[in-house]
Design a protein around this motif. Structure first.
Motif, short mmCIF file in Angstrom:
data_model
loop_
_atom_site.label_atom_id
_atom_site.label_comp_id
_atom_site.label_asym_id
_atom_site.label_seq_id
_atom_site.Cartn_x
_atom_site.Cartn_y
_atom_site.Cartn_z
N PRO A 1 -0.18 6.74 -19.23
CA PRO A 1 -0.90 5.75 -18.43
C PRO A 1 0.07 5.00 -17.51
CG PRO A 1 -0.46 4.86 -20.60
CD PRO A 1 0.02 6.29 -20.61
N ILE A 2 -0.46 4.45 -16.46
CA ILE A 2 0.34 3.56 -15.61
C ILE A 2 0.23 2.16 -16.21
CG2 ILE A 2 0.40 2.38 -13.38
CD1 ILE A 2 -0.13 4.96 -12.02
N ARG B 1 0.84 -1.21 0.00
CA ARG B 1 0.00 0.00 0.00
C ARG B 1 0.87 1.26 0.00
NH1 ARG B 1 -3.66 -3.33 2.72
NH2 ARG B 1 -2.76 -2.99 4.77
N TRP B 2 1.95 1.24 0.77
CA TRP B 2 2.88 2.36 0.80
C TRP B 2 3.46 2.60 -0.61
CZ3 TRP B 2 8.07 1.64 -0.37
CH2 TRP B 2 8.86 2.79 -0.29
N ALA B 3 3.89 1.52 -1.27
CA ALA B 3 4.47 1.64 -2.61
C ALA B 3 3.42 2.18 -3.59
CB ALA B 3 4.99 0.29 -3.08
N HIS B 4 2.22 1.67 -3.51
CA HIS B 4 1.14 2.13 -4.37
C HIS B 4 0.91 3.63 -4.21
CE1 HIS B 4 -3.23 2.72 -5.31
NE2 HIS B 4 -2.84 2.08 -6.40
N SER B 5 0.87 4.07 -2.97
CA SER B 5 0.67 5.49 -2.68
C SER B 5 1.81 6.33 -3.26
CB SER B 5 0.57 5.68 -1.17
OG SER B 5 0.47 7.04 -0.85
N TYR B 6 3.04 5.86 -3.10
CA TYR B 6 4.20 6.58 -3.65
C TYR B 6 4.08 6.70 -5.17
CZ TYR B 6 8.91 7.72 -5.15
OH TYR B 6 9.98 8.34 -5.76
N ILE B 7 3.73 5.62 -5.82
CA ILE B 7 3.62 5.64 -7.29
C ILE B 7 2.54 6.64 -7.72
CG2 ILE B 7 2.95 4.27 -9.31
CD1 ILE B 7 4.27 1.84 -7.80
N LEU B 8 1.40 6.63 -7.06
CA LEU B 8 0.33 7.56 -7.43
C LEU B 8 0.74 9.02 -7.21
CD1 LEU B 8 -2.88 5.73 -6.13
CD2 LEU B 8 -1.98 5.84 -8.48
N ILE C 1 10.28 4.31 -14.09
CA ILE C 1 10.18 2.89 -13.75
C ILE C 1 10.08 2.79 -12.23
CG2 ILE C 1 11.41 0.68 -13.73
CD1 ILE C 1 12.85 1.79 -16.31
N PHE C 2 9.10 2.04 -11.76
CA PHE C 2 8.91 1.81 -10.34
C PHE C 2 9.02 0.30 -10.10
CE2 PHE C 2 6.55 5.54 -11.60
CZ PHE C 2 6.83 6.47 -10.60
N ASP C 3 9.90 -0.09 -9.19
CA ASP C 3 10.06 -1.51 -8.90
C ASP C 3 10.09 -1.71 -7.39
OD1 ASP C 3 10.21 -3.74 -10.80
OD2 ASP C 3 11.97 -4.33 -9.66
#
Length: 172
Positions: free
Chosen positions: A23-24, A7-14, A52-54
């Motif tokens: 688009p993502i 969830r933390w990573a998702h929030s950072y990406i958004l 790029i997000f990994d």
């Protein structure tokens, strides 16, 4: 704990991805070319534009892997740089940096050439577990046998002659 990290990573990406113009894309394979031929491919977790997000769990050296993703993305988009975001879920730390195409090519092609060269000596590293040939690797086997001998254990090639019954004979 794992789901909190995701969830933390998702929030950072958004918050970080340049979604106003791109688009993502999640889990889409990227191919890396050299001289018109695909030499590698990989699947970054998320790509948005030139970013790029990994997500990784623990810190480690992912420079070569990220260079490959970045090079493939730059080749695909016909750009000269990309931004990499490595998100470490366990610590909630992000390592973010830009990489230019020539730097990515140098890292990827040098590594690729070493791996493909039959004269390059194989050495054990923390990356061995990622290798598709690790189960039959003679270099790994030599290290396992050294440990076994040091601990007075049975070498790998002799495992077939060891049985629970024989082990009990030695303890009586």
């Amino acid at each position: 704990f794992d789901s909190d990290g995701v969830r933390w990573a998702h929030s950072y990406i958004l918050r970080t991805a340049p979604m106003d113009g791109y688009p993502i894309e999640s889990e889409k394979k990227i191919e890396i070319f050299r001289d018109g031929e695909v030499i590698l491919d990989g699947t970054p977790d998320v790509v948005c534009g030139d970013h790029i997000f990994d997500l990784k769990w623990f810190e480690h050296d992912y420079k070569a892997q990220m260079a490959a993703y970045a090079l493939g993305l730059m080749q695909k988009r016909k750009t000269l740089n990309a931004t990499v975001h490595i998100l470490f879920g366990a610590t909630r730390i992000v390592k973010s940096y830009s990489i230019i195409k020539s730097e990515a090519e140098n890292i990827v092609y040098t590594t690729y050439d070493k791996v493909r060269d039959p004269n390059t000596p194989c050495s054990v590293s923390s990356y061995c577990s990622w290798c598709s040939r690790s189960l039959g690797c003679s270099v790994l086997k030599q290290h396992v046998d050294k440990v076994a001998v040091g601990l007075e254990m049975v070498p790998v090639e002799d495992l077939h002659i060891v049985s629970p019954a024989r082990s009990e004979e030695h303890t009586s």
